[in-house]
Enzyme design. Structure first.
Site, PDB file in Angstrom:
ATOM      1  N   GLY A  22     -10.798 -52.070  35.653  1.00 43.31           N
ATOM      2  CA  GLY A  22     -11.191 -53.967  35.516  1.00 43.31           C
ATOM      3  C   GLY A  22     -10.195 -54.258  37.409  1.00 43.31           C
ATOM      4  O   GLY A  22     -10.244 -55.499  37.492  1.00 43.31           O
ATOM      5  N   ASP A  66       0.988 -57.027  33.024  1.00 42.16           N
ATOM      6  CA  ASP A  66       0.571 -57.928  31.643  1.00 42.16           C
ATOM      7  C   ASP A  66       1.917 -57.619  30.950  1.00 42.16           C
ATOM      8  O   ASP A  66       3.391 -58.056  31.460  1.00 42.16           O
ATOM      9  CB  ASP A  66      -0.231 -57.564  30.511  1.00 42.16           C
ATOM     10  CG  ASP A  66      -0.065 -58.678  28.923  1.00 42.16           C
ATOM     11  OD1 ASP A  66       0.146 -59.763  29.190  1.00 42.16           O
ATOM     12  OD2 ASP A  66      -1.172 -58.591  28.439  1.00 42.16           O
ATOM     13  N   ARG A  81     -16.775 -58.639  33.069  1.00 41.69           N
ATOM     14  CA  ARG A  81     -17.191 -58.884  34.433  1.00 41.69           C
ATOM     15  C   ARG A  81     -17.012 -58.530  35.637  1.00 41.69           C
ATOM     16  O   ARG A  81     -16.268 -58.974  36.399  1.00 41.69           O
ATOM     17  CB  ARG A  81     -16.579 -56.106  34.515  1.00 41.69           C
ATOM     18  CG  ARG A  81     -15.096 -55.828  33.690  1.00 41.69           C
ATOM     19  CD  ARG A  81     -15.810 -54.470  33.959  1.00 41.69           C
ATOM     20  NE  ARG A  81     -15.584 -53.144  33.073  1.00 41.69           N
ATOM     21  CZ  ARG A  81     -13.715 -53.631  32.244  1.00 41.69           C
ATOM     22  NH1 ARG A  81     -12.905 -53.384  33.207  1.00 41.69           N
ATOM     23  NH2 ARG A  81     -13.459 -52.809  31.345  1.00 41.69           N
TER      24      ARG A  81
HETATM   25  P1  5GP Z   1      -0.145 -53.713  30.849  1.00 40.48           P
HETATM   26  O1  5GP Z   1       0.207 -52.485  30.166  1.00 40.48           O
HETATM   27  O2  5GP Z   1       1.149 -54.925  31.461  1.00 40.48           O
HETATM   28  O3  5GP Z   1       0.720 -54.871  29.311  1.00 40.48           O
HETATM   29  O4  5GP Z   1      -1.725 -54.103  30.256  1.00 40.48           O
HETATM   30  C1  5GP Z   1      -1.724 -54.473  31.724  1.00 40.48           C
HETATM   31  C2  5GP Z   1      -3.742 -54.248  31.738  1.00 40.48           C
HETATM   32  O5  5GP Z   1      -4.138 -54.671  30.383  1.00 40.48           O
HETATM   33  C3  5GP Z   1      -4.700 -54.924  32.545  1.00 40.48           C
HETATM   34  O6  5GP Z   1      -5.284 -53.834  33.457  1.00 40.48           O
HETATM   35  C4  5GP Z   1      -5.815 -55.189  31.221  1.00 40.48           C
HETATM   36  O7  5GP Z   1      -6.240 -54.467  32.028  1.00 40.48           O
HETATM   37  C5  5GP Z   1      -5.101 -55.533  29.927  1.00 40.48           C
HETATM   38  N1  5GP Z   1      -5.698 -57.365  29.913  1.00 40.48           N
HETATM   39  C6  5GP Z   1      -3.647 -57.454  30.248  1.00 40.48           C
HETATM   40  N2  5GP Z   1      -3.944 -58.866  30.055  1.00 40.48           N
HETATM   41  C7  5GP Z   1      -5.232 -59.156  30.332  1.00 40.48           C
HETATM   42  C8  5GP Z   1      -6.152 -60.191  30.230  1.00 40.48           C
HETATM   43  O8  5GP Z   1      -6.309 -61.566  29.874  1.00 40.48           O
HETATM   44  N3  5GP Z   1      -7.121 -60.340  30.492  1.00 40.48           N
HETATM   45  C9  5GP Z   1      -8.054 -58.814  30.087  1.00 40.48           C
HETATM   46  N4  5GP Z   1      -8.865 -59.031  30.359  1.00 40.48           N
HETATM   47  N5  5GP Z   1      -7.340 -57.843  29.620  1.00 40.48           N
HETATM   48  C10 5GP Z   1      -5.894 -58.116  30.535  1.00 40.48           C
HETATM   49 MG    MG Z   2      -6.815 -52.145  33.484  1.00 36.25          MG
END
Ligand code: 5GP
Ligand code: MG
Length: 180
Positions: A43, A102, A165
């Protein structure tokens, strides 16, 4: 605009400007020291490539692959992690770059691993987007581009099921496009 996008949240120009500011802030803090800038695949790659070009300091680049998302939009809770350091990171300063913070589980797992297993003494984190409302892990990014509400966004590296992407902007997917 792509027909699957309901709304653009961050335009190409807004992203370009903000990424330059982040690059300047990182350059300032590095104060000429050499850092390893580490992209979390997949990402962050578009953000990463723009960011390193706006860092005015000696940098090396490395990559890691972290995933807590399958094909859906909800985190599975488990973080899969592969770090591909070409060189020994012990004692180095590493700036970890991710697309979005996130729940924070992914980034905190990466930071823990770098500190505890790879001996990195100085870990900094840089994310383009920050969804503060969803945080469950105790982590805040050292550098963050834009706050974002609790909506699922795509573009500029961010995907849904590995699509979108390549969009140059960041937007919200139309509800009908999930699972299509
Ligand atoms: P976390 O471990 O902080 O919950 O997740 C982080 C990862 O979740 C990010 O690197 C991304 O890949 C994915 N992610 C979280 N929110 C979004 C979003 O709104 N859109 C997309 N495409 N990926 C997200
Ligand atoms: Mg990611």
């Amino acid at each position: 605009m792509h027909r699957d996008i309901a709304e653009v949240l961050f335009s190409e120009e807004a992203i370009r400007q903000r990424v330059r500011e982040l690059g300047r802030a990182i350059s300032h803090d590095l104060a000429g020291r050499e850092a390893v800038v580490m992209a979390l695949l997949k990402g962050s790659v578009l953000f990463f490539s723009d960011l390193v070009r706006s860092i005015d300091a000696p940098v090396k680049v490395e990559f890691a692959w972290a995933s807590s998302y399958g094909k859906g939009t909800e985190s599975s809770g488990e973080v899969l992690l592969k770090v591909f350091p070409e060189e020994d990171l012990r004692g180095r300063m590493v700036v970890v770059v991710d697309d979005i913070l996130d729940t924070g589980r992914t980034l905190s797992a990466v930071v823990d691993r770098l500190r505890n297993e790879l001996g990195v003494t100085d870990v900094r984190t840089c994310v383009l987007l920050d969804k503060k409302a969803r945080r469950t892990a105790r982590i805040e990014a050292d550098y963050s581009g834009f706050p974002v509400d609790d909506v699922f966004v795509v573009g500029y590296g961010l995907d849904y099921a590995d699509r979108y992407r390549n969009l140059p902007y960041i937007g919200v997917l139309k509800p009908g496009c999930y699972g299509a």
